[in-house]
Motif scaffolding. Structure first.
Motif, PDB file in Angstrom:
ATOM      1  N   ALA A  78       3.732  -9.440  -8.278  1.00 45.58           N
ATOM      2  CA  ALA A  78       2.955  -8.666  -7.752  1.00 45.58           C
ATOM      3  C   ALA A  78       2.671 -10.233  -6.762  1.00 45.58           C
ATOM      4  N   PRO A  79       1.157  -9.137  -5.727  1.00 46.31           N
ATOM      5  CA  PRO A  79       1.367  -7.285  -5.386  1.00 46.31           C
ATOM      6  C   PRO A  79       2.350  -6.516  -4.827  1.00 46.31           C
ATOM      7  N   TYR A  80       2.411  -5.951  -5.455  1.00 46.09           N
ATOM      8  CA  TYR A  80       3.587  -5.078  -5.087  1.00 46.09           C
ATOM      9  C   TYR A  80       3.948  -4.476  -4.003  1.00 46.09           C
ATOM     10  N   MET A  81       4.932  -3.862  -3.432  1.00 42.32           N
ATOM     11  CA  MET A  81       6.035  -4.272  -2.207  1.00 42.32           C
ATOM     12  C   MET A  81       4.811  -4.857  -0.970  1.00 42.32           C
ATOM     13  N   ALA A  82       4.361  -6.325  -1.025  1.00 39.65           N
ATOM     14  CA  ALA A  82       4.508  -7.069  -0.689  1.00 39.65           C
ATOM     15  C   ALA A  82       5.066  -8.387  -0.694  1.00 39.65           C
ATOM     16  N   PHE A  83       5.410  -8.791   0.161  1.00 41.04           N
ATOM     17  CA  PHE A  83       6.050 -10.199   0.432  1.00 41.04           C
ATOM     18  C   PHE A  83       5.176 -11.700   0.376  1.00 41.04           C
TER      19      PHE A  83
END
Length: 355
Positions: A78-83
């Motif tokens: 988390a946060p998913y789909m983010a670095f």
């Protein structure tokens, strides 16, 4: 490391497959676990270890470690789909995967190098054994030729015509044996040249067998040679010259070493995807103690035949095994109730060349 790296489709495929499998399993377990516990680090750690073990060098293992760290950060944290590079323990995860990749890659590289050194040592030992066996076998006919030639050159007429003829025939016989020995050594050289040495093209196996038997009958009257061929044409990818050499060596072995043999038979048949060649005789068979080292030139024993005291088929049989293996086949020998059998198989489908 970069200078020696070369792209390998196999290694790239292994790396891609391992990472895709780790990502798919991580996504599946994340969805199935109601507590939201992440299994991604363990799965990607296993993927990195697998890649490092199954690929060559360090590149693919290190690349898998770097990709895994970014994949865990982006898709499974988390946060998913983010670095998020401020996560606690992120540097430790990266360092753990990287060290794991380097350690396993180093161990794998060391093992492969050790295997290569062992292989080269075995090759050198085989070459040394072959050289010793050849030197031993060449000495007797060369000495015989030299002695007979000297006697003929110094003859002042005391040698009768029958004796002179006998000595000339002996010289011719020894010279022919040396020629056959050289042919065997040239066959070994061709196979040792690598993929260019064995050029497999579809050949009519019946013609190769018939030609070998024809040459045998021109040299030996007994044991009588027989041929057993199938009714249909058998096309086999092979180097016809080398396989002809194998058959000639096996036939000569039967003529010189099959005690009490009255016939020798060459049989060709098809078993599935294999062409099977058999050379059988009705002699006394192979001594059981010799079966285990029959194809080892360094363990060859002199012939028991008084008529051919110099002939030693250890070289010829070793050549046979080398040629057959270079074709992707196998050679074996066994005793029958009424003699001995040498059998080799060749694949009937054309495949990559074997070095």
């Amino acid at each position: 490391m970069r200078r020696n790296w070369r792209f390998s489709p196999r290694d790239a495929g292994v790396t891609l497959l391992a990472l895709v499998a780790a990502a798919a399993l991580s996504a599946l377990f994340t969805r199935l676990d109601p507590a939201g516990k992440s299994y991604a680090p363990m799965l990607f750690l296993f993927a990195v270890a697998l890649v490092s073990r199954l690929t060559s060098g360090y590149f693919y293992g290190v690349a898998a470690a770097v990709i895994s760290v970014f994949a865990i950060n982006f898709a499974f944290t988390a946060p998913y789909m983010a670095f998020n590079f401020s996560l606690a323990g992120y540097p430790l995860t990266f360092l753990t995967l990287l060290v794991m990749a380097l350690l396993i890659s180093a161990m794998t590289t060391q093992l492969k190098r050790q295997e290569e050194r062992n292989y080269r040592a075995r090759v050198e030992e085989m070459r040394a054994n072959l050289l010793r066996a050849v030197s031993h076998d060449l000495r007797t006919p060369l000495t015989s030729i030299s002695a007979a030639a000297s006697l003929l050159a110094e003859d002042d007429g005391t040698l009768g015509a029958p004796r002179r003829r006998e000595m000339l025939l002996q010289i011719s016989d020894d010279a022919q044996w040396l020629i056959r020995m050289v042919e065997n050594l040239l066959s070994i050289t061709r196979v040792s040249d690598g993929p260019s040495g064995v050029r497999k093209t579809p050949e009519a196996a019946e013609e190769v067998v018939s030609e070998a038997v024809r040459k045998y009958r021109a040299r030996f009257a007994r044991p009588a040679a027989q041929i057993d061929l199938p009714n249909e044409l058998v096309m086999v990818p092979m180097d016809a010259i080398l396989i002809g050499q194998v058959l000639s060596n096996l036939l000569e072995n039967a003529a010189l070493h099959a005690q009490g043999a009255t016939r020798v038979r060459v049989r060709l048949r098809v078993e599935g995807a294999w062409a099977v060649f058999e050379v059988t005789d009705d002699g006394a068979g192979i001594p059981p103690a010799r079966l285990a080292t029959l194809f080892d030139p360094s363990a060859a024993q002199p012939s028991d035949s008084a008529a051919h005291p110099r002939n030693n088929m250890g070289i010829g049989l070793s050549v046979c095994r080398t040629i057959v293996m270079a074709h992707g086949g196998a050679l074996e020998a066994e005793n029958l109730p009424d003699g001995a059998c040498f059998r080799f198989r060749l694949p009937m489908e054309k495949e990559e060349k074997h070095a």
